[in-house]
Design a protein around this motif. Structure first.
Motif, PDB file in Angstrom:
ATOM      1  N   GLY A 107      20.958  40.338  48.027  1.00 32.99           N
ATOM      2  CA  GLY A 107      19.605  39.815  48.071  1.00 32.99           C
ATOM      3  C   GLY A 107      19.566  38.316  47.903  1.00 32.99           C
ATOM      4  O   GLY A 107      20.230  37.565  48.619  1.00 32.99           O
ATOM      5  N   PHE A 108      18.772  37.856  46.886  1.00 33.66           N
ATOM      6  CA  PHE A 108      18.691  36.428  46.578  1.00 33.66           C
ATOM      7  C   PHE A 108      19.606  36.031  45.423  1.00 33.66           C
ATOM      8  O   PHE A 108      19.578  34.879  44.978  1.00 33.66           O
ATOM      9  CB  PHE A 108      17.250  36.043  46.225  1.00 33.66           C
ATOM     10  N   ASP A 109      20.374  36.975  44.939  1.00 37.87           N
ATOM     11  CA  ASP A 109      21.231  36.713  43.781  1.00 37.87           C
ATOM     12  C   ASP A 109      22.678  36.468  44.192  1.00 37.87           C
ATOM     13  O   ASP A 109      23.585  36.603  43.375  1.00 37.87           O
ATOM     14  CB  ASP A 109      21.168  37.896  42.804  1.00 37.87           C
ATOM     15  N   CYS A 110      22.886  36.112  45.438  1.00 40.92           N
ATOM     16  CA  CYS A 110      24.264  35.946  45.918  1.00 40.92           C
ATOM     17  C   CYS A 110      24.974  34.809  45.191  1.00 40.92           C
ATOM     18  O   CYS A 110      26.153  34.929  44.851  1.00 40.92           O
ATOM     19  CB  CYS A 110      24.269  35.691  47.416  1.00 40.92           C
ATOM     20  N   ASN A 111      24.274  33.716  44.928  1.00 42.71           N
ATOM     21  CA  ASN A 111      24.903  32.582  44.252  1.00 42.71           C
ATOM     22  C   ASN A 111      25.291  32.951  42.812  1.00 42.71           C
ATOM     23  O   ASN A 111      26.378  32.614  42.340  1.00 42.71           O
ATOM     24  CB  ASN A 111      23.966  31.375  44.242  1.00 42.71           C
ATOM     25  N   GLU A 112      24.397  33.661  42.140  1.00 39.18           N
ATOM     26  CA  GLU A 112      24.703  34.098  40.775  1.00 39.18           C
ATOM     27  C   GLU A 112      25.854  35.092  40.775  1.00 39.18           C
ATOM     28  O   GLU A 112      26.734  35.039  39.909  1.00 39.18           O
ATOM     29  CB  GLU A 112      23.469  34.724  40.130  1.00 39.18           C
ATOM     30  N   LEU A 113      25.840  35.982  41.749  1.00 42.14           N
ATOM     31  CA  LEU A 113      26.912  36.968  41.837  1.00 42.14           C
ATOM     32  C   LEU A 113      28.241  36.298  42.133  1.00 42.14           C
ATOM     33  O   LEU A 113      29.272  36.647  41.549  1.00 42.14           O
ATOM     34  CB  LEU A 113      26.581  38.000  42.923  1.00 42.14           C
ATOM     35  N   LEU A 114      28.220  35.321  43.041  1.00 42.56           N
ATOM     36  CA  LEU A 114      29.435  34.600  43.368  1.00 42.56           C
ATOM     37  C   LEU A 114      29.947  33.823  42.157  1.00 42.56           C
ATOM     38  O   LEU A 114      31.156  33.799  41.881  1.00 42.56           O
ATOM     39  CB  LEU A 114      29.178  33.637  44.532  1.00 42.56           C
ATOM     40  N   GLY A 115      29.025  33.225  41.396  1.00 42.07           N
ATOM     41  CA  GLY A 115      29.429  32.512  40.188  1.00 42.07           C
ATOM     42  C   GLY A 115      30.022  33.442  39.152  1.00 42.07           C
ATOM     43  O   GLY A 115      31.006  33.099  38.476  1.00 42.07           O
ATOM     44  N   LYS A 116      29.470  34.617  39.028  1.00 40.00           N
ATOM     45  CA  LYS A 116      29.991  35.586  38.075  1.00 40.00           C
ATOM     46  C   LYS A 116      31.376  36.062  38.477  1.00 40.00           C
ATOM     47  O   LYS A 116      32.267  36.246  37.625  1.00 40.00           O
ATOM     48  CB  LYS A 116      29.032  36.772  37.970  1.00 40.00           C
ATOM     49  N   ILE A 117      31.588  36.266  39.766  1.00 42.13           N
ATOM     50  CA  ILE A 117      32.899  36.702  40.249  1.00 42.13           C
ATOM     51  C   ILE A 117      33.945  35.628  39.961  1.00 42.13           C
ATOM     52  O   ILE A 117      35.052  35.923  39.499  1.00 42.13           O
ATOM     53  CB  ILE A 117      32.833  37.017  41.763  1.00 42.13           C
ATOM     54  N   LYS A 118      33.572  34.377  40.218  1.00 45.51           N
ATOM     55  CA  LYS A 118      34.500  33.280  39.951  1.00 45.51           C
ATOM     56  C   LYS A 118      34.802  33.167  38.453  1.00 45.51           C
ATOM     57  O   LYS A 118      35.935  32.891  38.042  1.00 45.51           O
ATOM     58  CB  LYS A 118      33.916  31.963  40.474  1.00 45.51           C
ATOM     59  N   GLU A 119      33.798  33.391  37.627  1.00 51.32           N
ATOM     60  CA  GLU A 119      33.998  33.333  36.172  1.00 51.32           C
ATOM     61  C   GLU A 119      34.930  34.440  35.710  1.00 51.32           C
ATOM     62  O   GLU A 119      35.812  34.213  34.864  1.00 51.32           O
ATOM     63  CB  GLU A 119      32.639  33.437  35.479  1.00 51.32           C
ATOM     64  N   ASP A 120      34.748  35.647  36.265  1.00 49.86           N
ATOM     65  CA  ASP A 120      35.622  36.771  35.892  1.00 49.86           C
ATOM     66  C   ASP A 120      37.053  36.496  36.322  1.00 49.86           C
ATOM     67  O   ASP A 120      38.008  36.797  35.578  1.00 49.86           O
ATOM     68  CB  ASP A 120      35.119  38.064  36.537  1.00 49.86           C
ATOM     69  N   GLU A 121      37.215  35.945  37.517  1.00 48.52           N
ATOM     70  CA  GLU A 121      38.565  35.628  37.977  1.00 48.52           C
ATOM     71  C   GLU A 121      39.209  34.559  37.096  1.00 48.52           C
ATOM     72  O   GLU A 121      40.401  34.613  36.791  1.00 48.52           O
ATOM     73  CB  GLU A 121      38.512  35.155  39.433  1.00 48.52           C
ATOM     74  N   SER A 122      38.413  33.575  36.673  1.00 50.04           N
ATOM     75  CA  SER A 122      38.937  32.520  35.793  1.00 50.04           C
ATOM     76  C   SER A 122      39.361  33.089  34.450  1.00 50.04           C
ATOM     77  O   SER A 122      40.412  32.712  33.889  1.00 50.04           O
ATOM     78  CB  SER A 122      37.881  31.446  35.598  1.00 50.04           C
ATOM     79  N   ASP A 123      38.595  34.022  33.917  1.00 52.22           N
ATOM     80  CA  ASP A 123      38.942  34.653  32.644  1.00 52.22           C
ATOM     81  C   ASP A 123      40.243  35.438  32.755  1.00 52.22           C
ATOM     82  O   ASP A 123      41.069  35.449  31.830  1.00 52.22           O
ATOM     83  CB  ASP A 123      37.813  35.565  32.175  1.00 52.22           C
ATOM     84  N   LYS A 124      40.423  36.114  33.892  1.00 53.55           N
ATOM     85  CA  LYS A 124      41.641  36.885  34.093  1.00 53.55           C
ATOM     86  C   LYS A 124      42.849  35.965  34.150  1.00 53.55           C
ATOM     87  O   LYS A 124      43.912  36.274  33.591  1.00 53.55           O
ATOM     88  CB  LYS A 124      41.543  37.701  35.388  1.00 53.55           C
TER      89      LYS A 124
END
Length: 223
Positions: free
Chosen positions: A198-215
């Motif tokens: 929907g309109f949350d693609c940027n937030e979702l993309l940021g969350k994915i990048k944050e999860d990858e950084s944590d890993k």
């Protein structure tokens, strides 16, 4: 004296049968000419009359051909040069009624019948509602109103209901599922949503990048 009389008789009488037959033939020819001159024989068609007939046939068939072409072309849908989103806006609707990814569409500008095509089915959540699109969306569009809509549904509680009509009244959009309709501010449909997020693609993309950084940090600390 007798000889002179015989000579005169021979001179006045036809000398042979050939002369007599020739005389008869001449009489018959004269009679035939008189008969032919009094009758009215039918003249064979000339080249000029045939040409006129061909021209008349062509002139009669040309309008029928043009009418057939017009009827055939009027029954076909019109593919315009505008995008599907621009076509929506020309009827007073925001582009956000359709998700990103419409590949093509057809629109009959006389009847308002349209079809829009997506590569696949599409779903997302917007303003707390779950929406789902089929790969083909169709309906009848006019200024500030879409009727006979097919291909879009909304989830209400545990049920998916088909949206059958969309209308605009000022800055409000009304989505109807039949006996019930809900109003939304048009500002929420200015941009087209992405399928899936929907309109949350940027937030979702940021969350994915944050999860990858944590890993990655976790792996480094483990080393």
């Amino acid at each position: 004296m007798v000889m002179w009389i015989l000579r005169n008789i021979i001179t006045t009488f036809p000398q042979d049968k050939t002369q007599a037959v020739g005389t008869k033939n001449q009489i018959s020819s004269n009679q035939l000419y008189k008969y032919s001159s009094t009758s009215q024989p039918t003249k064979p068609p000339t080249t000029q009359s045939h040409s006129k007939s061909t021209t008349l046939t062509f002139q009669m068939s040309l309008p029928l051909t043009l009418i057939s072409i017009f009827l055939l072309s009027s029954s076909l849908p019109i593919i315009t040069s505008l995008t599907a989103y621009e076509a929506l806006e020309s009827y007073g609707f925001p582009a956000g009624l359709l998700p990103v990814g419409v590949t093509r569409y057809t629109l009959d500008e006389e009847t308002g019948k349209f079809e829009a095509y997506l590569p696949d089915t599409c779903s997302y959540t917007v303003q707390g509602y779950n929406l789902k699109y089929k790969s083909t969306i169709s309906g009848v569009i006019s200024q500030d109103k879409i009727t006979s809509l097919k291909g879009i549904s909304v989830k209400v509680l545990f049920f998916w209901l088909d949206i059958v009509e969309v209308s605009r009244d000022g800055d409000e959009l009304y989505l109807s599922v039949g006996i019930v309709s809900a109003g939304f501010d048009i500002s929420g449909f200015v941009e087209s949503p992405q399928c899936g997020c929907g309109f949350d693609c940027n937030e979702l993309l940021g969350k994915i990048k944050e999860d990858e950084s944590d890993k990655i940090m976790g792996l480094r600390s483990g080393l």
